[in-house]
Every structure is written in structure tokens, then in C-alpha cells.
Design a protein around this motif. Structure first.
Motif, PDB file in Angstrom:
ATOM      1  N   PHE A 170       0.502  -1.348  -0.057  1.00  0.00           N
ATOM      2  CA  PHE A 170       0.664   0.347  -0.450  1.00  0.00           C
ATOM      3  C   PHE A 170       0.728   1.535  -0.326  1.00  0.00           C
ATOM      4  O   PHE A 170       1.657   1.594   0.335  1.00  0.00           O
ATOM      5  N   LYS A 171       0.825   2.247  -1.040  1.00  0.00           N
ATOM      6  CA  LYS A 171       2.144   3.326  -1.487  1.00  0.00           C
ATOM      7  C   LYS A 171       0.753   4.814  -0.862  1.00  0.00           C
ATOM      8  O   LYS A 171       1.553   4.972   0.335  1.00  0.00           O
ATOM      9  N   THR A 172      -0.331   5.156  -0.155  1.00  0.00           N
ATOM     10  CA  THR A 172      -1.072   4.912   0.794  1.00  0.00           C
ATOM     11  C   THR A 172      -1.633   5.168   0.871  1.00  0.00           C
ATOM     12  O   THR A 172      -2.421   4.325   0.354  1.00  0.00           O
ATOM     13  N   TYR A 173      -2.792   6.079   2.459  1.00  0.00           N
ATOM     14  CA  TYR A 173      -3.777   5.551   2.829  1.00  0.00           C
ATOM     15  C   TYR A 173      -4.322   6.550   3.439  1.00  0.00           C
ATOM     16  O   TYR A 173      -2.903   7.514   4.431  1.00  0.00           O
ATOM     17  N   ASN A 174      -5.466   6.225   4.192  1.00  0.00           N
ATOM     18  CA  ASN A 174      -5.580   7.304   4.966  1.00  0.00           C
ATOM     19  C   ASN A 174      -5.553   7.476   6.216  1.00  0.00           C
ATOM     20  O   ASN A 174      -6.787   6.223   7.006  1.00  0.00           O
ATOM     21  N   LYS A 175      -4.936   7.683   6.716  1.00  0.00           N
ATOM     22  CA  LYS A 175      -4.417   7.624   8.652  1.00  0.00           C
ATOM     23  C   LYS A 175      -4.849   7.959   9.451  1.00  0.00           C
ATOM     24  O   LYS A 175      -4.803   7.138  11.158  1.00  0.00           O
ATOM     25  N   LYS A 176      -6.045   8.774   9.308  1.00  0.00           N
ATOM     26  CA  LYS A 176      -7.592   8.424  10.237  1.00  0.00           C
ATOM     27  C   LYS A 176      -8.187   7.388  11.027  1.00  0.00           C
ATOM     28  O   LYS A 176      -8.805   7.596  11.927  1.00  0.00           O
ATOM     29  N   THR A 177      -8.565   6.247   9.493  1.00  0.00           N
ATOM     30  CA  THR A 177      -9.162   5.217   9.932  1.00  0.00           C
ATOM     31  C   THR A 177      -8.634   4.177   9.755  1.00  0.00           C
ATOM     32  O   THR A 177      -9.040   3.415   9.633  1.00  0.00           O
ATOM     33  N   THR A 178      -7.171   4.308   9.592  1.00  0.00           N
ATOM     34  CA  THR A 178      -6.978   2.482   9.156  1.00  0.00           C
ATOM     35  C   THR A 178      -4.720   2.866   9.913  1.00  0.00           C
ATOM     36  O   THR A 178      -4.738   3.627  10.231  1.00  0.00           O
ATOM     37  N   ILE A 179      -4.863   1.653  10.091  1.00  0.00           N
ATOM     38  CA  ILE A 179      -3.916   1.393  11.087  1.00  0.00           C
ATOM     39  C   ILE A 179      -3.098  -0.137  10.868  1.00  0.00           C
ATOM     40  O   ILE A 179      -3.718  -0.671   9.887  1.00  0.00           O
ATOM     41  N   VAL A 180      -2.110   0.059   9.767  1.00  0.00           N
ATOM     42  CA  VAL A 180      -0.942  -0.674  10.020  1.00  0.00           C
ATOM     43  C   VAL A 180      -0.991  -2.149  10.586  1.00  0.00           C
ATOM     44  O   VAL A 180      -0.121  -1.906  11.327  1.00  0.00           O
ATOM     45  N   LEU A 181      -1.529  -3.269   9.789  1.00  0.00           N
ATOM     46  CA  LEU A 181      -0.664  -4.711  10.551  1.00  0.00           C
ATOM     47  C   LEU A 181       0.162  -5.275  10.205  1.00  0.00           C
ATOM     48  O   LEU A 181       0.255  -5.645  10.989  1.00  0.00           O
ATOM     49  N   GLY A 182       0.537  -5.100   9.357  1.00  0.00           N
ATOM     50  CA  GLY A 182       1.430  -6.235   9.167  1.00  0.00           C
ATOM     51  C   GLY A 182       1.769  -5.343   7.315  1.00  0.00           C
ATOM     52  O   GLY A 182       1.926  -3.891   7.001  1.00  0.00           O
ATOM     53  N   THR A 183       3.780  -5.180   7.347  1.00  0.00           N
ATOM     54  CA  THR A 183       4.658  -5.052   5.976  1.00  0.00           C
ATOM     55  C   THR A 183       5.383  -6.100   5.539  1.00  0.00           C
ATOM     56  O   THR A 183       5.211  -7.429   5.680  1.00  0.00           O
ATOM     57  N   ILE A 184       5.980  -5.561   4.497  1.00  0.00           N
ATOM     58  CA  ILE A 184       6.415  -6.681   3.829  1.00  0.00           C
ATOM     59  C   ILE A 184       7.446  -5.690   3.466  1.00  0.00           C
ATOM     60  O   ILE A 184       8.235  -4.627   3.124  1.00  0.00           O
ATOM     61  N   ALA A 185       8.841  -6.154   3.429  1.00  0.00           N
ATOM     62  CA  ALA A 185      10.687  -5.817   2.946  1.00  0.00           C
ATOM     63  C   ALA A 185      10.320  -5.316   1.425  1.00  0.00           C
ATOM     64  O   ALA A 185      10.732  -6.771   0.716  1.00  0.00           O
ATOM     65  N   VAL A 186      10.514  -4.547   1.154  1.00  0.00           N
ATOM     66  CA  VAL A 186      10.897  -4.073   0.160  1.00  0.00           C
ATOM     67  C   VAL A 186      12.456  -2.698   0.358  1.00  0.00           C
ATOM     68  O   VAL A 186      12.670  -1.823   0.483  1.00  0.00           O
ATOM     69  N   ASN A 187      13.254  -3.821  -1.244  1.00  0.00           N
ATOM     70  CA  ASN A 187      14.672  -3.303  -0.803  1.00  0.00           C
ATOM     71  C   ASN A 187      15.260  -2.582   0.506  1.00  0.00           C
ATOM     72  O   ASN A 187      15.496  -1.327   0.571  1.00  0.00           O
ATOM     73  N   GLY A 188      15.002  -3.099   1.790  1.00  0.00           N
ATOM     74  CA  GLY A 188      14.966  -3.197   3.015  1.00  0.00           C
ATOM     75  C   GLY A 188      14.787  -2.398   3.644  1.00  0.00           C
ATOM     76  O   GLY A 188      14.469  -1.948   4.585  1.00  0.00           O
ATOM     77  N   ILE A 189      13.338  -1.647   2.969  1.00  0.00           N
ATOM     78  CA  ILE A 189      12.587  -0.972   3.577  1.00  0.00           C
ATOM     79  C   ILE A 189      11.038  -1.752   4.151  1.00  0.00           C
ATOM     80  O   ILE A 189      10.766  -2.309   3.442  1.00  0.00           O
ATOM     81  N   GLN A 190      10.653  -1.417   5.189  1.00  0.00           N
ATOM     82  CA  GLN A 190       9.320  -2.626   5.885  1.00  0.00           C
ATOM     83  C   GLN A 190       8.597  -1.756   4.625  1.00  0.00           C
ATOM     84  O   GLN A 190       7.984  -0.325   5.374  1.00  0.00           O
ATOM     85  N   LYS A 191       7.241  -1.902   3.892  1.00  0.00           N
ATOM     86  CA  LYS A 191       6.056  -1.139   3.259  1.00  0.00           C
ATOM     87  C   LYS A 191       5.066  -1.912   4.327  1.00  0.00           C
ATOM     88  O   LYS A 191       4.608  -3.115   3.773  1.00  0.00           O
ATOM     89  N   PRO A 192       3.901  -0.993   4.715  1.00  0.00           N
ATOM     90  CA  PRO A 192       2.167  -1.916   4.750  1.00  0.00           C
ATOM     91  C   PRO A 192       1.856  -2.922   3.447  1.00  0.00           C
ATOM     92  O   PRO A 192       1.923  -2.475   2.479  1.00  0.00           O
ATOM     93  N   ASN A 193       1.773  -4.113   4.169  1.00  0.00           N
ATOM     94  CA  ASN A 193       0.846  -4.976   2.786  1.00  0.00           C
ATOM     95  C   ASN A 193      -0.699  -5.202   3.069  1.00  0.00           C
ATOM     96  O   ASN A 193      -1.383  -5.903   3.152  1.00  0.00           O
TER      97      ASN A 193
END
Length: 402
Positions: A170-193
Motif C-alpha cells: 500500500f503506497k498511500t492510505y487515510n491515516k485517520k481511519t487506517t491502522i497498519v497491521l503488517g508489512t513486507i520488506a522492499v529493498n530493505g524498507i518495510q512497506k505496509p501490506n
């Protein structure tokens, strides 16, 4: 855990089957609940009862749009589950209707490689798939990846997958209504999936790597990851959507496969075959008609009685199975009733007409919308079934009960 014990039993049976089978393994991603191929979802579906604490898990045999309208009367169904490459059968109408139910306190879990634009705009997020052009089994085999969960219980634990893990997040999301529960490693950086999105009184969980639920990964030491994902869902029954049916009455346009006749017309040899077969059929009917003539039945004159006349005409339609004619008359009567009772023009059955009709009749907008879309769909049909007639009659009766 019971799920792990059961999976190990299934693993033994599958290994035994492979040892006695000479069939070549199919490494295509299909996400089918009845498929025992590596990338089917046979195991996770058959263990769903244990994953959902022995609550009822209903395998949908019709589109979610139609199921909610026809069967869910108390506006509560629990959890909606969809694990696919993309939810092609969940069109705009179906999504709007599903979200209406989620807003009232239900939940949804969708794990997809691809979310359509309407869905993303509706929930306020965007995605990035760095491997979207990779599709062959040989190429996908090279895609390993590491996934994480944000819960404190799993924060220091990584889940390593050795193939078919697209760098999809997920590249962008509404931080007011959204919680990140999991991530994936992309080029050494954890991105929300894996996101939890609050919607009214309900919650929608979206996940970008459905491959983790397939048979291969459930038997490859990563079954805990799938189980942990489901653990975020509230306790309750579940509707498992296999995406096998399009909506019967939805008025939204969908991407549909070419018909068999379109396929024939694309190939000259098949076109000639179709033409010769049709010409032969015409010849057969022509010569056969000269040899046979059906006996002309003796029809007794009808009595001059209005009641008996109406009864006879109705029986005639039913006997001949002319459901389309009955449906046309039912629709004409319904529209005449609308014009007479609510003083609304029925020349254009558009969104404005639906909203005006729902307001004047004190019916819900969603049910009025479904009725009008059903009428539009039936008007376009050249042939209708008895089931179509019964569904329309029931919907019109429910409409005038308000």
C-alpha cells in the motif's frame, strides 16, 4: 495448535498422493478453494472452521450482491472473506451494497494481488506492485520475500517465503481511519501490506499477498502467518466468496468473456463450420416439415365469462412457459402503479428516478435500486425463467408493503 496438527495430517496425505501419482504438478496461481494444486486454497478453506473457532463458514454459490439482498434480512452476516488474484465478480454495485452492510457492524477480509480503482477510491488507499509484469511460474519462482506483523506479539518475528512473493504494498492510505497491521520488506524498507480500515461501525481488512494462503505455503512452515492474519477478525460466522458467479441483476457493466459464437467468428475455419451446420439445420427442418404435420387440436369455444377468461389466459401463459410475457406485463403494471400512486414519470429509470421513488415510497434506497436494476435487466432479456418471474413478483410485493 489444532490447525497445525490438521495441516500436518493433510501434508502426509498429499505426499502419499504425489508418490502414487504421475501427473505433472500445476504451478499456476489459481486460488481455487477446491484445487489441491500448490497455489490453490483447498487447505485453508477446509480448515476455515478451526480458524474461525468453529463458527459457521458459508461457501457462497451466488454473487455477494445477490446473496445479501435475498438471504440476509437482519443486516448482519459477520465476516466476508475473499482470497483471490482480483475480485472480478465484485463490481461497483456489489461493493456499494457490501459496504452498506459493513457500515452497520459487519467485517470484511480481502487478500488480493490487484484491487480495482473504484475499490481503492472508495476506501481511500493506493497500491504499488513492483512485480506486476511478472506472470509466468518460472519468473514468479524467483520472487522470495519477508513479511512482518506489527502486533507486539509478532513484532520481532519474520515470516520468510521462498517463491511467488510480489513486492506489492500500500503506497498511500487515510491515516485517520487506517491502522497498519503488517508489512513486507522492499529493498530493505518495510512497506505496509496489511491494513485495518474502519468503515462506519464495521472494519475492512485488506492484504496484498494472497499467495500466503495457498496450499504450498500452508505446508511449507508458514501456516502460522495465515492463522495470525485471520486472528485479527472478530469472532463470528463467515461468508467465503469463491468468486464463481457474477451478479444476476446488477446493472453495472463488467468485463465479460467472449461468447462461444464470438470465439467461432474469430477463426475462419470455425466460421465456415458454423455456417454449414446452420444451413444443414435449415434444410433438415424444411424437408422434415413437409413429411410431418401435427394434429390440430379441437378447441372448445370459451364461455362469456370475464373471470374464466382471465383464468384461461393466465393458464395459457403458464402452460406455454411464456414467462417473459408475464414479466413484461408485471413490469408494465408496476410502472403504471408508480405513475398513478406517486405521480412519478417512468420514462427514464435513472439514478434520480430511483432516489425519488425510494423517498416517496418510504423504501430503502438500496432495495429500491436493486428492484429497478432487476427490472432493467429483465427488460433486456429475450427469454426469462420461472425463477426470474418469482423473484420479480416477490420484490414488487415487498416494495408495496411499505
Amino acid at each position: 495448535m489444532n490447525i497445525i496438527i490438521n495441516i500436518k495430517k493433510v501434508l502426509f496425505l498429499i505426499i502419499l498422493f504425489n508418490l502414487t501419482s504421475c501427473n505433472k504438478t500445476n504451478w499456476q496461481e489459481n486460488f481455487k478453494e477446491k484445487s489441491k494444486d500448490p497455489f490453490g486454497t483447498y487447505i485453508v478453506f477446509n480448515e476455515a472452521d478451526a480458524l474461525f473457532n468453529n463458527n459457521e463458514v458459508l461457501y457462497l454459490k451466488e454473487n455477494i450482491y445477490d446473496y445479501l439482498f435475498n438471504h440476509v434480512k437482519d443486516r448482519r452476516f459477520g465476516n466476508y472473506i475473499c482470497i483471490k488474484h482480483s475480485a472480478d465478480k465484485l463490481n461497483d454495485d456489489g461493493l456499494d451494497y457490501l459496504l452498506d452492510y459493513i457500515k452497520e457492524g459487519n467485517n470484511a477480509f480481502l487478500s488480493l494481488n490487484h484491487f480495482n480503482t473504484y475499490f481503492k477510491n472508495k476506501l481511500g488507499f493506493t497500491t504499488e506492485n513492483l512485480d506486476q509484469n511478472i506472470s509466468t511460474p518460472a519468473e514468479l519462482k524467483q520472487l522470495d520475500g519477508t513479511l512482518y506483523l506489527e502486533n507486539n506479539t509478532f513484532r520481532n518475528q519474520s515470516f520468510v517465503f521462498d517463491r511467488n512473493i510480489r513486492e506489492n504494498y500500500f503506497k498511500t492510505y487515510n491515516k485517520k481511519t487506517t491502522i497498519v497491521l503488517g508489512t513486507i520488506a522492499v529493498n530493505g524498507i518495510q512497506k505496509p501490506n496489511f491494513l485495518k480500515i474502519y468503515y462506519g461501525n464495521g472494519v475492512i481488512f485488506v492484504h496484498t499477498n494472497p499467495i500466503v494462503f495457498t496450499n504450498y505455503n500452508m505446508l511449507n512452515g508458514n501456516e502460522n502467518y495465515a492463522e495470525n492474519l485471520f486472528s485479527y477478525l472478530p469472532d463470528g460466522d463467515a461468508l467465503w466468496d469463491p468468486q464463481i458467479k457474477s451478479s444476476k441483476f446488477s446493472n453495472k457493466k463488467e468485463d465479460k468473456q467472449d461468447s462461444i459464437f464470438t470465439f467461432f467468428l474469430k477463426h475462419p475455419s470455425l466460421t465456415w463450420f458454423l455456417a454449414v451446420s446452420f444451413f444443414g439445420l435449415i434444410l433438415f427442418l424444411t424437408f422434415n416439415a413437409k413429411r410431418k404435420q401435427r394434429e390440430i387440436p379441437i378447441i372448445k369455444p370459451l364461455q362469456n365469462s370475464t373471470k374464466e377468461f382471465v383464468f384461461t389466459i393466465a393458464n395459457l401463459y403458464l402452460k406455454e412457459g411464456d414467462h417473459k410475457n408475464l414479466i413484461d406485463k408485471k413490469i408494465a403494471y408496476f410502472l403504471e402503479k408508480i405513475r398513478e400512486k406517486f405521480l412519478i414519470s417512468t420514462n427514464n429509470l435513472n439514478t434520480q428516478f430511483i432516489e425519488q421513488l425510494a423517498s416517496k415510497s418510504n423504501n430503502e434506497l438500496s432495495s429500491t435500486k436493486y428492484l429497478i436494476h432487476t427490472i432493467i435487466a429483465l427488460n433486456k432479456k429475450t427469454d426469462c425463467t420461472q425463477e426470474d418471474l418469482l423473484v420479480l413478483n416477490k420484490m414488487i410485493e415487498n416494495f408495496f408493503k411499505k
